[in-house]
Each structure stands twice: as structure tokens, then as C-alpha cells.
Design a protein around this motif. Structure first.
Motif, PDB file in Angstrom:
ATOM      1  N   ILE A 272       0.843  -1.207   0.000  1.00 56.61           N
ATOM      2  CA  ILE A 272       0.000   0.000   0.000  1.00 56.61           C
ATOM      3  C   ILE A 272       0.873   1.251   0.000  1.00 56.61           C
ATOM      4  N   ALA A 273       1.917   1.258   0.878  1.00 56.61           N
ATOM      5  CA  ALA A 273       2.819   2.418   0.942  1.00 56.61           C
ATOM      6  C   ALA A 273       3.526   2.632  -0.381  1.00 56.61           C
ATOM      7  N   LEU A 274       3.960   1.528  -1.013  1.00 59.94           N
ATOM      8  CA  LEU A 274       4.653   1.628  -2.308  1.00 59.94           C
ATOM      9  C   LEU A 274       3.743   2.205  -3.387  1.00 59.94           C
ATOM     10  N   LEU A 275       2.497   1.753  -3.402  1.00 58.93           N
ATOM     11  CA  LEU A 275       1.559   2.253  -4.412  1.00 58.93           C
ATOM     12  C   LEU A 275       1.310   3.749  -4.224  1.00 58.93           C
ATOM     13  N   PHE A 276       1.187   4.192  -2.966  1.00 58.13           N
ATOM     14  CA  PHE A 276       1.020   5.629  -2.697  1.00 58.13           C
ATOM     15  C   PHE A 276       2.263   6.412  -3.123  1.00 58.13           C
ATOM     16  N   GLN A 277       3.451   5.861  -2.814  1.00 58.00           N
ATOM     17  CA  GLN A 277       4.691   6.535  -3.195  1.00 58.00           C
ATOM     18  C   GLN A 277       4.824   6.609  -4.717  1.00 58.00           C
ATOM     19  N   TRP A 278       4.468   5.525  -5.378  1.00 52.40           N
ATOM     20  CA  TRP A 278       4.546   5.470  -6.839  1.00 52.40           C
ATOM     21  C   TRP A 278       3.604   6.505  -7.458  1.00 52.40           C
ATOM     22  N   TYR A 279       2.392   6.554  -6.928  1.00 54.88           N
ATOM     23  CA  TYR A 279       1.414   7.521  -7.423  1.00 54.88           C
ATOM     24  C   TYR A 279       1.917   8.953  -7.207  1.00 54.88           C
ATOM     25  N   GLY A 280       2.457   9.214  -6.003  1.00 50.63           N
ATOM     26  CA  GLY A 280       2.984  10.540  -5.710  1.00 50.63           C
ATOM     27  C   GLY A 280       4.135  10.918  -6.619  1.00 50.63           C
ATOM     28  N   SER A 281       5.001   9.941  -6.910  1.00 51.79           N
ATOM     29  CA  SER A 281       6.125  10.183  -7.812  1.00 51.79           C
ATOM     30  C   SER A 281       5.645  10.521  -9.219  1.00 51.79           C
ATOM     31  N   GLU A 282       4.649   9.786  -9.693  1.00 51.75           N
ATOM     32  CA  GLU A 282       4.098  10.058 -11.032  1.00 51.75           C
ATOM     33  C   GLU A 282       3.462  11.450 -11.082  1.00 51.75           C
ATOM     34  N   GLN A 283       2.768  11.838 -10.009  1.00 54.51           N
ATOM     35  CA  GLN A 283       2.142  13.165  -9.960  1.00 54.51           C
ATOM     36  C   GLN A 283       3.196  14.270 -10.003  1.00 54.51           C
ATOM     37  N   ARG A 284       4.288  14.067  -9.232  1.00 57.48           N
ATOM     38  CA  ARG A 284       5.363  15.067  -9.227  1.00 57.48           C
ATOM     39  C   ARG A 284       6.018  15.196 -10.604  1.00 57.48           C
ATOM     40  N   GLN A 285       6.241  14.059 -11.258  1.00 54.20           N
ATOM     41  CA  GLN A 285       6.829  14.091 -12.602  1.00 54.20           C
ATOM     42  C   GLN A 285       5.902  14.791 -13.583  1.00 54.20           C
ATOM     43  N   ALA A 286       4.602  14.542 -13.465  1.00 53.39           N
ATOM     44  CA  ALA A 286       3.636  15.187 -14.359  1.00 53.39           C
ATOM     45  C   ALA A 286       3.642  16.695 -14.152  1.00 53.39           C
ATOM     46  N   ARG A 287       3.735  17.127 -12.870  1.00 54.90           N
ATOM     47  CA  ARG A 287       3.773  18.569 -12.596  1.00 54.90           C
ATOM     48  C   ARG A 287       5.044  19.201 -13.151  1.00 54.90           C
ATOM     49  N   ARG A 288       6.181  18.478 -13.033  1.00 52.44           N
ATOM     50  CA  ARG A 288       7.434  19.005 -13.575  1.00 52.44           C
ATOM     51  C   ARG A 288       7.352  19.158 -15.100  1.00 52.44           C
ATOM     52  N   LYS A 289       6.755  18.158 -15.750  1.00 50.99           N
ATOM     53  CA  LYS A 289       6.610  18.219 -17.206  1.00 50.99           C
ATOM     54  C   LYS A 289       5.701  19.365 -17.617  1.00 50.99           C
ATOM     55  N   ASP A 290       4.626  19.570 -16.831  1.00 45.94           N
ATOM     56  CA  ASP A 290       3.703  20.686 -17.127  1.00 45.94           C
ATOM     57  C   ASP A 290       4.416  22.025 -16.997  1.00 45.94           C
ATOM     58  N   ARG A 291       5.232  22.163 -15.935  1.00 45.97           N
ATOM     59  CA  ARG A 291       5.964  23.418 -15.751  1.00 45.97           C
ATOM     60  C   ARG A 291       6.966  23.631 -16.879  1.00 45.97           C
ATOM     61  N   ALA A 292       7.644  22.545 -17.285  1.00 41.23           N
ATOM     62  CA  ALA A 292       8.606  22.650 -18.383  1.00 41.23           C
ATOM     63  C   ALA A 292       7.893  23.029 -19.680  1.00 41.23           C
ATOM     64  N   ALA A 293       6.715  22.424 -19.900  1.00 43.78           N
ATOM     65  CA  ALA A 293       5.946  22.738 -21.114  1.00 43.78           C
ATOM     66  C   ALA A 293       5.489  24.191 -21.096  1.00 43.78           C
ATOM     67  N   ASP A 294       5.086  24.679 -19.903  1.00 42.30           N
ATOM     68  CA  ASP A 294       4.676  26.089 -19.783  1.00 42.30           C
ATOM     69  C   ASP A 294       5.834  27.024 -20.109  1.00 42.30           C
ATOM     70  N   ARG A 295       7.036  26.659 -19.587  1.00 37.96           N
ATOM     71  CA  ARG A 295       8.206  27.488 -19.855  1.00 37.96           C
ATOM     72  C   ARG A 295       8.539  27.499 -21.345  1.00 37.96           C
ATOM     73  N   ASP A 296       8.473  26.290 -21.969  1.00 38.07           N
ATOM     74  CA  ASP A 296       8.745  26.196 -23.407  1.00 38.07           C
ATOM     75  C   ASP A 296       7.728  26.996 -24.199  1.00 38.07           C
ATOM     76  N   GLY A 297       6.443  26.929 -23.751  1.00 41.36           N
ATOM     77  CA  GLY A 297       5.401  27.677 -24.440  1.00 41.36           C
ATOM     78  C   GLY A 297       5.637  29.178 -24.341  1.00 41.36           C
ATOM     79  N   ASP A 298       6.072  29.625 -23.133  1.00 43.22           N
ATOM     80  CA  ASP A 298       6.374  31.043 -22.945  1.00 43.22           C
ATOM     81  C   ASP A 298       7.514  31.482 -23.854  1.00 43.22           C
ATOM     82  N   LYS A 299       8.534  30.620 -23.978  1.00 41.05           N
ATOM     83  CA  LYS A 299       9.676  30.962 -24.832  1.00 41.05           C
ATOM     84  C   LYS A 299       9.249  31.061 -26.298  1.00 41.05           C
ATOM     85  N   GLU A 300       8.392  30.119 -26.717  1.00 39.34           N
ATOM     86  CA  GLU A 300       7.909  30.144 -28.104  1.00 39.34           C
ATOM     87  C   GLU A 300       7.089  31.411 -28.364  1.00 39.34           C
TER      88      GLU A 300
END
Length: 316
Positions: A272-300
């Protein structure tokens, strides 16, 4: 209560849960538990005073982990565990498979690294020494599955099925050493799997699950071996006092059932703890990608605006 050896223990009445939970502290574990809670609490207060946050869930997890050690070693469970195999096995399972999980989810090393002051440029204080230890070759070895899984297994078979167990149970110091060993083996086994503290060995989530399930079947096999034995297998518990009202072989069978059944509890908790950690890790990665995409969009957008401005300049 005298823990100096099985033969010197005074007669105990038949075991009941009420008697088992009566206060009877082992001084070593009592001091260790109080020190652990005190240091953790001091660190949390230090963070809060400077305006930093620390997870309440982590604090509760660590505190409950310490309390499970206190429950195991500072009550009459410890007294009965010296003369009854079944009660001893309850102690072993809690201190090696439940307490480590709760302590690790409390992230004590991360808390210490945040609470301890930095020593300054070119100097090595407690924080720097702790950080060096966490990333040392020694830690790489003892947290690697090639070490943790065999050690986890050997703590059952090489201990209980050799004279080593009887030797350790013959003295208070030996008994304390054995319980500390159980706790530390549990910590190094579960740390790479669910630990949130920094460390040298941190496999992917799928590999962590494989590591978890690689060790657990051996607990079940160990329990079945005890349950199926036709004679007592550990000398310490061969001749229980008449006042206990138990049969050695039946008590050994109960100990085997506890070892077999208890292996399922930490497996579920860790999964159960691993599944929560895995989910949290995926959420953090998704947020990082969104921020990177926003930055790239701003640059474009900036580049496009600059392009339009250049065209406007030419036309002017």
C-alpha cells in the motif's frame, strides 16, 4: 524481572493478553525509545520554529514505530518471550517487520539532515558526517538486495536452527543483541523498498516490489517448518515451567503459525505504501513536465512576438 537466563526466570502464571501488556521495562530499550522520541521531537520543533513544515503523518508513523518497540520490549511480553516460543515469535515479528516499516515512513534521516545546522565551508559537523555515511560504500553494501535478502532469511534459519539462538537467550546482553539485530535487519531490508530517506540504493518501484516478495515466502516456509516439526527444535523452550500450563510442541506450533501468518501483514502494508509513493512520484513528474511545457510555451510566444516586432520594424 530477571532476564539473565531462561533457567533463572521465576515461574510465570499462564499467559494472557492482559498479563502480557503489564509494564516491565527493559532499561536498554526504554532509554533507547525515549531518546529516539526526544531527538525526533526536538528536530520537529526546531524546524517549526524557523518556519519550516514537517509532515504530521511522518511524525505519527515514527512515534507509533517507537511505541511498537516499547510494547515489545518494555512490557511482560518480554518476560514471557524468554520462556514461551509463541510470545517470543510475536516479539520477533513486530520488531523486525512492523517497527522498521513505521520508523522508515517517519523519515528520521531526512528530518535530521534538515534540522542539523551546516558546519560551514571546509568543515565537517554532524550533518556532514551523516550525509557522508548515507552515501558511503558501507551503506551501498548493506542496502543492496544481494545483502539484505540473504540477511533477512539467515536471521530466521541460521539463528533458530543452530545453537546460536540458545547461546544468545542465555544472557540479558545476548537477548538485547538479538532483538537489536532483528530491528536492524528489518530496517536495512525495508529501507531500499519503502524508505523515504536518502540512500545509495534506490531501485524503481517494480524492482522494489520484487525485492519485497523475494524475502517473504521464506518466512512462510520457516513457519511451516516449525508447525510440522514432531519435536521441539529450540532447547530454550524445550521444558516450559509447569506454571505456564503449556506443551512445548504445541507452543512451537503456535510460534510457527505466527511466523507464517505475520509475513502477510507487512507485505500488505508495504505494498500500500509503495503504491502511494509510486502515485505521488508520477504526480510530481507530471507537474514538472507541465511546468517545463509552460516554460517552453512562454519561450515560443516570446520568440513569436519578437519575430512580429522585427517584421513591424522592417515595414516601418
Amino acid at each position: 524481572m530477571d532476564h539473565s537466563g531462561h533457567g533463572m526466570m521465576p515461574d510465570l502464571p499462564p499467559f494472557t493478553l492482559g498479563r502480557g501488556l503489564e509494564w516491565s521495562a527493559d532499561p536498554f530499550f526504554l532509554i533507547a525509545c525515549l531518546a529516539g522520541l526526544g531527538l525526533y521531537g526536538w528536530s520537529v520543533v526546531r524546524l517549526r520554529r524557523r518556519g519550516d513544515q514537517w509532515s504530521t503523518a511522518r511524525t505519527v508513523s515514527f512515534a507509533v514505530g517507537v511505541l511498537t518497540i516499547g510494547l515489545t520490549m518494555c512490557t511482560k511480553l518480554n518476560d514471557y518471550g524468554m520462556v514461551m516460543f509463541s510470545v517470543h515469535m510475536v516479539q520477533h515479528m513486530i520488531i523486525s517487520m512492523l517497527s522498521p516499516i513505521l520508523l522508515l515512513l517517519g523519515a528520521p534521516m531526512t528530518l535530521a539532515l534538515r534540522a542539523l545546522p551546516t558546519a560551514g565551508k571546509g568543515r565537517r559537523g554532524p550533518r556532514e558526517l551523516l550525509l557522508a555515511l548515507l552515501h558511503s560504500r558501507y551503506m551501498r553494501v548493506i542496502t543492496h538486495p544481494a545483502f539484505t535478502i540473504p540477511m533477512f532469511i539467515a536471521s530466521l534459519y541460521a539463528l533458530y536452527f543452530t545453537p546460536l539462538f540458545d547461546f544468545l537467550m542465555g544472557s540479558q546482553l545476548g537477548h538485547i543483541a538479538m532483538m537489536v539485530h532483528f530491528l536492524m535487519v528489518g530496517v536495512v531490508f525495508f529501507w531500499p523498498i519503502i524508505g523515504v530517506d536518502p540512500g545509495p540504493h534506490r531501485p524503481g518501484y517494480l524492482m522494489r516490489m520484487l525485492e519485497l516478495f523475494a524475502g517473504m515466502p521464506f518466512h512462510a516456509f520457516f513457519g511451516i517448518a516449525l508447525m510440522m516439526a514432531s519435536e521441539p527444535m529450540v532447547k530454550t523452550f524445550q521444558h516450559p515451567a509447569a506454571s505456564l500450563g503449556i506443551d512445548a510442541l504445541s507452543d512451537q506450533g503456535a510460534a510457527g503459525g505466527i511466523a507464517w501468518g505475520f509475513s502477510e501483514v507487512p507485505s500488505v502494508l508495504v505494498l500500500i505504501a509503495l503504491l502511494f509513493q509510486w502515485y505521488g512520484s508520477e504526480q510530481r513528474q507530471a507537474r514538472r513536465k507541465d511546468r517545463a511545457a509552460d516554460r517552453d510555451g512562454d519561450k515560443e510566444l516570446e520568440a513569436y512576438n519578437a519575430y512580429l516586432a522585427s517584421l513591424s520594424g522592417r515595414q516601418g
